[in-house]
Design an enzyme around this catalytic site. Structure first.
Site, short mmCIF file in Angstrom:
data_model
loop_
_atom_site.label_atom_id
_atom_site.label_comp_id
_atom_site.label_asym_id
_atom_site.label_seq_id
_atom_site.Cartn_x
_atom_site.Cartn_y
_atom_site.Cartn_z
N GLU A 248 0.87 -1.04 0.14
CA GLU A 248 0.16 -0.18 -0.10
C GLU A 248 0.86 1.42 -0.08
O GLU A 248 1.96 1.58 0.86
CB GLU A 248 -0.86 0.02 1.31
N LYS B 233 -9.26 2.97 -2.05
CA LYS B 233 -9.41 2.48 -0.85
C LYS B 233 -10.93 2.96 -0.24
O LYS B 233 -11.18 4.28 -0.19
CB LYS B 233 -8.36 2.98 0.02
N CYS C 185 -5.77 -3.04 2.01
CA CYS C 185 -5.54 -3.00 3.38
C CYS C 185 -6.89 -3.14 4.09
O CYS C 185 -7.57 -3.99 4.40
CB CYS C 185 -4.65 -1.82 3.95
#
Length: 552
Positions: free
Chosen positions: A45, A114, A150
């Site tokens: 990430e 994200k 994540c």
């Protein structure tokens, strides 16, 4: 439709803010993947910026540099080599997003954002990023890849949306910091997403230290049936190419499962990597620390020697009239076993000078903790002078039990640039020292044998600031103290709930008050690597001015 796909996992150690250096790291990893004929290489990430970039994201010039770097990396893929899935802060509609970008055929061919921005513990992503929508799969070489980023893996909605849209493999770039026992939690969350979707999952995690965080890597892959397919060794930089094959039941691969390290080894490696990267990434030539002959400074010196090499660790014994011969001998024994430089600078002259300076104002008052703290501050002043004159960073040696209770001297033993044991309880200090004396961690630059004499571990801990002093004159026994602290700090339990675990109520209340009163000290403590589920600093934010303890 392709029946095979080669995916390289890049478990690497970027530097926050060093965009040019990270680009070089990304290119080096891609070259290794190209040699293995990978179709795609997946990075952690925000690898272009380093993770976590924090308020750097608020600087337009920083985002300009990141976007220029991504454009340059995208052009690399025109060579026909592996495509890259890189993480970067990315502006869309004038707003910063946490993005995973597919670079292929010389350009950015896909962008996924994200969805879930963590805003708890050490994370402040909602401060600098805007969440993205639920994502769609990316079609790459005829394979539909789902890319949760994540935190997105910790919730079911992103993976379920991707599966419903036809994703075949979940590829998860991560910046997941280390804490004790967290690897099992990651696997549990990944297994939940696999069970819900029936899709295999590739988890690529960052490596290395960043201020108070350290990342252990430990990347892995699970099959669509939840079975572990491969696991990279933690605490090791690696680029591994995996070959995925389409079967009647879905995509799968084969690989080795690196063994899970012991708890003490994980704690030790976290300290080593945290210190190594803090010193190296900030350009310090080495460290200097006070070596007292006690267990905390011995462990700090051992970690430093393993992280940096003994030649970059300068130990200083600073005896007072209360320092025992055993302590002098034990400090010499530690330095000898580690192969570190040891100098002795007595502080009697400083104590005499302070007595002379302050005597006229202290007349008529008995010596007390003031004089004890002056000894610690004389030592801190000495170490800072050596740091200023010669350049090494002062390494603080206090542990979490001491910082929790205020059993540490502000501007004395708390001074320094980094506190390597800051999140390690005293009981863990004993366990880790025994482990290190019996084992040599992978990648260690220190000695192959024991790092401290046995007596350093077995003798009663003492600050030696007055005659016949031991820690237990002031504190409960460490096994009891640490249990209470873990209940109050990691568990966030009340006094009553902690007492219900079997602890004495008066002792629990006393420890609770000590923990509260020491908050102002901890605000002034140097950074130190996060080990537990609730470290001091960004992870635990209590007000200094706090009347709650008095009211209960």
């Amino acid at each position: 439709m392709s029946d095979t796909l080669s995916i390289a996992l890049a478990q690497i150690d970027p530097v926050v803010g060093d965009v040019a250096g990270n680009v070089a790291l990304i290119r080096a990893a891609r070259a290794r993947a190209a040699a293995d004929r990978a179709d795609l290489i997946v990075y952690p990430e925000l690898v272009v910026s380093g993770y976590p970039p924090e308020d750097l994201v608020l600087k337009a010039a920083f985002l300009d540099a990141v976007e220029a770097a991504v454009d340059s990396l995208a052009k690399d893929t025109a060579d026909g080599g592996p495509a890259m899935l890189v993480g970067a802060p990315w502006r869309m509609d004038g707003l910063a997003r946490n993005a995973a970008l597919l670079l292929d055929h010389g350009k950015v061919t896909a962008c996924r954002l994200k969805r879930h921005l963590p805003n708890y513990g050490v994370f402040d992503e909602a401060r600098v990023f805007v969440p993205g929508p639920l994502p769609a799969p990316i079609t790459f070489r005829g394979v539909r890849l789902g890319v949760p980023i994540c935190e997105d893996m910790w919730y079911p909605d992103v993976a379920e949306t991707l599966a419903a849209a036809g994703a075949e493999i979940l590829v998860v770039p991560n910046g997941s910091p280390f804490e004790v026992d967290k690897s099992g939690v990651r696997l549990e969350r990944a297994a939940q997403r696999v069970a819900e979707t029936g899709l295999p999952l590739v988890y690529v995690n960052q490596l290395g230290g960043q201020d108070e965080l350290v990342f252990d890597g430990a990347s892995f892959a699970l099959g669509g049936d939840g079975r572990p397919l491969l696991r990279l060794a933690p605490w090791r930089a690696e680029v591994l190419t995996t070959v995925w094959r389409r079967t009647e039941t879905g995509w799968t691969t084969e690989g080795k499962l690196a063994p899970e390290p012991a708890r003490e080894e994980s704690i030790y490696q976290a300290m080593v990597w945290g210190l190594r990267d803090y010193v190296g990434k900030n350009g310090f030539p080495g460290v200097v620390l006070g070596l007292s002959g006690g267990i905390d400074s011995a462990l700090a010196a051992a970690v430093a020697a393993d992280a940096l090499g003994p030649d970059k660790v300068w130990c200083v014994m600073m005896p007072s009239p209360y320092t025992s011969q055993d302590s002098l001998d034990d400090a010499a024994g530690v330095a000898r076993l580690l192969g570190c430089r040891l100098d002795t600078i007595g502080i009697r002259a400083a104590m005499t000078a302070f007595d002379g300076m302050l005597g006229p104002l202290f007349v008529g008052r008995e010596p007390d903790i003031t004089e004890e703290n002056l000894q610690s501050r004389a030592r801190g002043l000495t170490l800072m002078a050596l740091s200023n004159k010669f350049g090494p960073m002062v390494l603080s040696t206090g542990n979490k039990s001491e910082l929790s209770t205020g059993y540490a001297t502000l501007y004395g033993d708390m001074c320094g640039g980094y506190a390597v044991l800051k999140d390690v309880y005293k009981t863990a200090v004993f366990a880790v020292c025994r482990w290190r004396n019996a084992h040599v961690p992978a990648g260690a630059l220190g000695p192959n044998g024991p790092v401290m004499p046995e007596r350093v571990i077995t003798k009663p801990p003492s600050a030696e600031l007055k005659p016949d002093q031991t820690d237990q004159d002031t504190l409960p026994p460490y096994d009891e103290l640490d249990g209470i602290l873990m209940s109050l700090i990691e568990g966030e339990l009340s006094v009553a709930d902690t007492v219900a675990k079997g602890y004495d109520e008066a002792t629990v209340r006393r420890v609770w008050r000590m923990l509260d009163r020491a908050e102002y000290k901890r605000r002034q403590a140097p950074p130190g690597v996060k080990i537990t589920g609730r470290s001091f600093g960004k992870d635990r934010r209590y007000p200094i001015t706090n009347g709650f303890t008095k009211s209960v």
